[in-house]
Design a protein around this motif. Structure first.
Motif, PDB file in Angstrom:
ATOM      1  N   LEU A  10       0.833  -1.205   0.000  1.00  0.00           N
ATOM      2  CA  LEU A  10       0.000   0.000   0.000  1.00  0.00           C
ATOM      3  C   LEU A  10       0.869   1.256   0.000  1.00  0.00           C
ATOM      4  CD1 LEU A  10      -2.812   1.136  -0.020  1.00  0.00           C
ATOM      5  CD2 LEU A  10      -2.889   0.919   2.474  1.00  0.00           C
ATOM      6  N   LEU A  11       1.976   1.226   0.749  1.00  0.00           N
ATOM      7  CA  LEU A  11       2.904   2.355   0.741  1.00  0.00           C
ATOM      8  C   LEU A  11       3.410   2.620  -0.675  1.00  0.00           C
ATOM      9  CD1 LEU A  11       5.150   1.803   3.913  1.00  0.00           C
ATOM     10  CD2 LEU A  11       3.653   3.750   3.448  1.00  0.00           C
ATOM     11  N   ILE A  12       3.827   1.561  -1.354  1.00  0.00           N
ATOM     12  CA  ILE A  12       4.349   1.682  -2.715  1.00  0.00           C
ATOM     13  C   ILE A  12       3.280   2.227  -3.651  1.00  0.00           C
ATOM     14  CG2 ILE A  12       5.191   0.356  -4.714  1.00  0.00           C
ATOM     15  CD1 ILE A  12       6.529  -1.527  -2.627  1.00  0.00           C
ATOM     16  N   GLU A  13       2.056   1.719  -3.492  1.00  0.00           N
ATOM     17  CA  GLU A  13       0.949   2.160  -4.341  1.00  0.00           C
ATOM     18  C   GLU A  13       0.681   3.653  -4.158  1.00  0.00           C
ATOM     19  OE1 GLU A  13      -2.411   2.069  -6.910  1.00  0.00           O
ATOM     20  OE2 GLU A  13      -0.717   0.695  -6.620  1.00  0.00           O
ATOM     21  N   ILE A  14       0.674   4.117  -2.927  1.00  0.00           N
ATOM     22  CA  ILE A  14       0.397   5.533  -2.644  1.00  0.00           C
ATOM     23  C   ILE A  14       1.515   6.421  -3.172  1.00  0.00           C
ATOM     24  CG2 ILE A  14       0.148   7.241  -0.797  1.00  0.00           C
ATOM     25  CD1 ILE A  14      -1.221   5.028   0.861  1.00  0.00           C
ATOM     26  N   LEU A  15       2.761   6.058  -2.860  1.00  0.00           N
ATOM     27  CA  LEU A  15       3.902   6.888  -3.280  1.00  0.00           C
ATOM     28  C   LEU A  15       4.018   6.946  -4.801  1.00  0.00           C
ATOM     29  CD1 LEU A  15       6.562   5.759  -0.651  1.00  0.00           C
ATOM     30  CD2 LEU A  15       5.513   8.016  -0.828  1.00  0.00           C
ATOM     31  N   SER A  16       3.717   5.862  -5.468  1.00  0.00           N
ATOM     32  CA  SER A  16       3.869   5.821  -6.932  1.00  0.00           C
ATOM     33  C   SER A  16       2.906   6.746  -7.647  1.00  0.00           C
ATOM     34  CB  SER A  16       3.687   4.390  -7.445  1.00  0.00           C
ATOM     35  OG  SER A  16       2.333   3.977  -7.323  1.00  0.00           O
ATOM     36  N   ARG A  17       1.864   7.192  -6.951  1.00  0.00           N
ATOM     37  CA  ARG A  17       0.877   8.096  -7.553  1.00  0.00           C
ATOM     38  C   ARG A  17       1.258   9.563  -7.409  1.00  0.00           C
ATOM     39  NH1 ARG A  17      -4.321   5.831  -8.433  1.00  0.00           N
ATOM     40  NH2 ARG A  17      -4.397   3.605  -7.961  1.00  0.00           N
ATOM     41  N   LEU A  18       2.319   9.845  -6.662  1.00  0.00           N
ATOM     42  CA  LEU A  18       2.735  11.225  -6.444  1.00  0.00           C
ATOM     43  C   LEU A  18       3.522  11.758  -7.646  1.00  0.00           C
ATOM     44  CD1 LEU A  18       4.021  10.946  -2.751  1.00  0.00           C
ATOM     45  CD2 LEU A  18       1.800  11.822  -3.525  1.00  0.00           C
ATOM     46  N   PRO A  19       3.607  13.090  -7.789  1.00  0.00           N
ATOM     47  CA  PRO A  19       4.502  13.674  -8.804  1.00  0.00           C
ATOM     48  C   PRO A  19       5.944  13.277  -8.513  1.00  0.00           C
ATOM     49  CG  PRO A  19       2.971  15.323  -7.973  1.00  0.00           C
ATOM     50  CD  PRO A  19       2.836  14.126  -7.074  1.00  0.00           C
ATOM     51  N   ALA A  20       6.783  13.338  -9.530  1.00  0.00           N
ATOM     52  CA  ALA A  20       8.167  12.870  -9.403  1.00  0.00           C
ATOM     53  C   ALA A  20       8.911  13.556  -8.270  1.00  0.00           C
ATOM     54  CB  ALA A  20       8.906  13.082 -10.717  1.00  0.00           C
ATOM     55  N   GLN A  21       8.769  14.876  -8.164  1.00  0.00           N
ATOM     56  CA  GLN A  21       9.490  15.611  -7.129  1.00  0.00           C
ATOM     57  C   GLN A  21       9.048  15.180  -5.736  1.00  0.00           C
ATOM     58  OE1 GLN A  21       9.384  19.845  -7.666  1.00  0.00           O
ATOM     59  NE2 GLN A  21      10.808  20.267  -5.998  1.00  0.00           N
ATOM     60  N   ALA A  22       7.768  14.915  -5.575  1.00  0.00           N
ATOM     61  CA  ALA A  22       7.251  14.477  -4.270  1.00  0.00           C
ATOM     62  C   ALA A  22       7.733  13.066  -3.942  1.00  0.00           C
ATOM     63  CB  ALA A  22       5.724  14.521  -4.274  1.00  0.00           C
ATOM     64  N   ILE A  23       7.819  12.211  -4.963  1.00  0.00           N
ATOM     65  CA  ILE A  23       8.347  10.861  -4.734  1.00  0.00           C
ATOM     66  C   ILE A  23       9.792  10.942  -4.243  1.00  0.00           C
ATOM     67  CG2 ILE A  23       9.005   8.674  -5.821  1.00  0.00           C
ATOM     68  CD1 ILE A  23       6.698   9.018  -7.763  1.00  0.00           C
ATOM     69  N   ALA A  24      10.605  11.706  -4.973  1.00  0.00           N
ATOM     70  CA  ALA A  24      12.023  11.826  -4.618  1.00  0.00           C
ATOM     71  C   ALA A  24      12.188  12.407  -3.226  1.00  0.00           C
ATOM     72  CB  ALA A  24      12.739  12.689  -5.649  1.00  0.00           C
ATOM     73  N   SER A  25      11.398  13.418  -2.888  1.00  0.00           N
ATOM     74  CA  SER A  25      11.492  14.057  -1.576  1.00  0.00           C
ATOM     75  C   SER A  25      11.098  13.098  -0.467  1.00  0.00           C
ATOM     76  CB  SER A  25      10.593  15.296  -1.536  1.00  0.00           C
ATOM     77  OG  SER A  25      10.619  15.894  -0.269  1.00  0.00           O
ATOM     78  N   SER A  26      10.046  12.336  -0.683  1.00  0.00           N
ATOM     79  CA  SER A  26       9.580  11.392   0.335  1.00  0.00           C
ATOM     80  C   SER A  26      10.597  10.293   0.590  1.00  0.00           C
ATOM     81  CB  SER A  26       8.244  10.768  -0.101  1.00  0.00           C
ATOM     82  OG  SER A  26       7.252  11.751  -0.252  1.00  0.00           O
ATOM     83  N   LEU A  27      11.150   9.757  -0.477  1.00  0.00           N
ATOM     84  CA  LEU A  27      12.096   8.650  -0.346  1.00  0.00           C
ATOM     85  C   LEU A  27      13.409   9.088   0.300  1.00  0.00           C
ATOM     86  CD1 LEU A  27      11.554   6.853  -3.779  1.00  0.00           C
ATOM     87  CD2 LEU A  27      10.710   6.136  -1.539  1.00  0.00           C
ATOM     88  N   SER A  28      13.817  10.347   0.015  1.00  0.00           N
ATOM     89  CA  SER A  28      15.089  10.820   0.555  1.00  0.00           C
ATOM     90  C   SER A  28      14.984  11.332   1.981  1.00  0.00           C
ATOM     91  CB  SER A  28      15.661  11.932  -0.341  1.00  0.00           C
ATOM     92  OG  SER A  28      14.804  13.057  -0.354  1.00  0.00           O
ATOM     93  N   SER A  29      13.790  11.718   2.395  1.00  0.00           N
ATOM     94  CA  SER A  29      13.623  12.321   3.726  1.00  0.00           C
ATOM     95  C   SER A  29      13.286  11.320   4.814  1.00  0.00           C
ATOM     96  CB  SER A  29      12.538  13.394   3.675  1.00  0.00           C
ATOM     97  OG  SER A  29      11.294  12.831   3.321  1.00  0.00           O
TER      98      SER A  29
END
Length: 387
Positions: A10-29
């Motif tokens: 579910l985490l992967i599903e939610i994150l994959s729907r975000l814009p690219a910049q938001a994905i990168a920010s979430s994964l790095s933070s």
């Protein structure tokens, strides 16, 4: 914290729907999410470009890089001129006139020793103008080309060479190469028109030569070719520059043209035309390249390029790769005249020149010149290894 307690799927599903910049920010933070990085980018790619999952899923796929490449391809579409609009808007300027002007701009870029990407940027500016503004007087067309080249040089300038660049940018230099047909003031005025007209996204967009450099870097990195097999890269470079002379080619995405040109060159020298590692990196299937490759082969067979071909031949007759002598002779044959004869891959066990039955390079008086049906044209930072 509740979010992090969700099941991984579910985490992967939610994150994959975000814009690219938001994905990168979430994964790095968030350290807890970092372990899911590859899976999230894979899901994002599969969701946004499901048709590319089979390519990107090959061993060694880098999913974030794949996402970036596919995003870049989407952005290219917004930078392409409308070929149909050019043909509709222009009444005085024909496609032959455009071909003559772009060939001359290529000559100037060689004479001035400009970075080879500059002329591609200049022609992109020219086509953007031609798709929206009619050139009322043919006598002003060369001035438009000069202004596009000057604007492209300004956008490509490098801080380390500002003094030298400023001298080249002097509008008097551009007036001079027009045999003083135009004044320095006219050059400056027309340049400002172009600078104001060209949108920022087009100024920043990678051009065909930039993509070709990147594909070549990938090909050498993955040992598709040896770094010394520069005859392959040089032939592909010739094809993409030859394509500048063709109005229809301006409607093709720069990455597609670059991929097709490299594929034609690889195939001409008996290499696998578009191996999986280049499919991954370029995000093109071999079948997508075939129509563009046919267009490039047609240009090689029909485009006299009487000024451009001798330049390419003269630049590469004296190369420093004696172990590839036969291959370079074949490249010179292709540069030297408009013909399809030397593009066919050599028979197994034969070098390209022997396959053609002759190793002689035509005399400088040969017909043609030296130094590169595609899909319907659309209307709508890569490593720099070599020039």
């Amino acid at each position: 914290m509740r979010f992090l307690s969700l099941p991984d799927e579910l985490l992967i599903e939610i994150l994959s729907r975000l814009p690219a910049q938001a994905i990168a920010s979430s994964l790095s933070s968030c350290r807890a999410l970092h372990a899911q990085s590859a899976a999230v980018w894979q899901a994002a790619c599969s969701r946004r470009w499901p048709q590319w999952a089979a390519i990107a899923a090959e061993p060694g796929a880098q999913w974030r890089r794949q996402y970036e490449l596919l995003s870049l391809r989407e952005a290219e579409a917004g930078c392409l001129p409308s070929v149909a609009a050019i043909r509709k808007v222009q009444k005085s300027v024909t496609e032959r006139h455009r071909s003559i002007l772009t060939e001359w701009l290529c000559e100037v870029s060689f004479d001035w020793d400009l970075d080879s990407t500059v002329v591609f940027k200049a022609v992109a500016y020219l086509d953007h103008y031609l798709s929206t503004h009619a050139v009322e007087q043919l006598s002003r067309f060369q001035l438009l080309g000069l202004a596009c080249l000057r604007a492209a040089m300004g956008d490509a300038r490098k801080p380390a060479a500002l003094d030298e660049h400023a001298k080249k940018m002097d509008p008097a230099n551009f007036a001079y190469i027009s045999d003083d047909t135009y004044t320095a003031d006219e050059v400056e005025a027309q340049t400002q028109v172009i600078v104001g007209l060209v949108p920022e996204h087009l100024k920043r967009s990678p051009n065909t030569k930039m993509f070709l450099r990147s594909f070549w870097y990938r090909a050498t990195l993955k040992e598709v070719v040896h770094a010394d097999e520069m005859h392959i890269y040089t032939l592909a470079s010739f094809f993409v520059q030859l394509a500048l002379l063709d109005t229809a080619c301006s409607g093709y995405a720069p990455s597609l043209l670059a991929a097709a040109a490299l594929s034609v060159s690889l195939e001409a020298y008996g290499k696998q035309p578009w191996p999986v590692v280049l499919q991954q990196f370029g995000s093109y299937l071999p079948a997508e390249l075939e129509p563009v490759k046919r267009r490039l082969a047609d240009l090689q067979a029909t485009q006299a390029a009487e000024q451009l071909r001798p330049i390419w031949r003269g630049l590469h007759e004296q190369h420093s790769y004696p172990e590839y002598e036969a291959e370079w002779r074949r490249a010179i044959l292709i540069f030297s005249c408009a013909s399809r004869a030397h593009l066919a891959p050599p028979p197994s066990g034969c070098d390209g020149t022997a396959a053609q039955g002759s190793s002689a390079v035509p005399s400088s008086g040969s017909a043609g010149t030296d130094s590169p049906a595609a899909p319907a044209p659309q209307d709508t930072a890569t490593p720099m290894l070599v020039d």
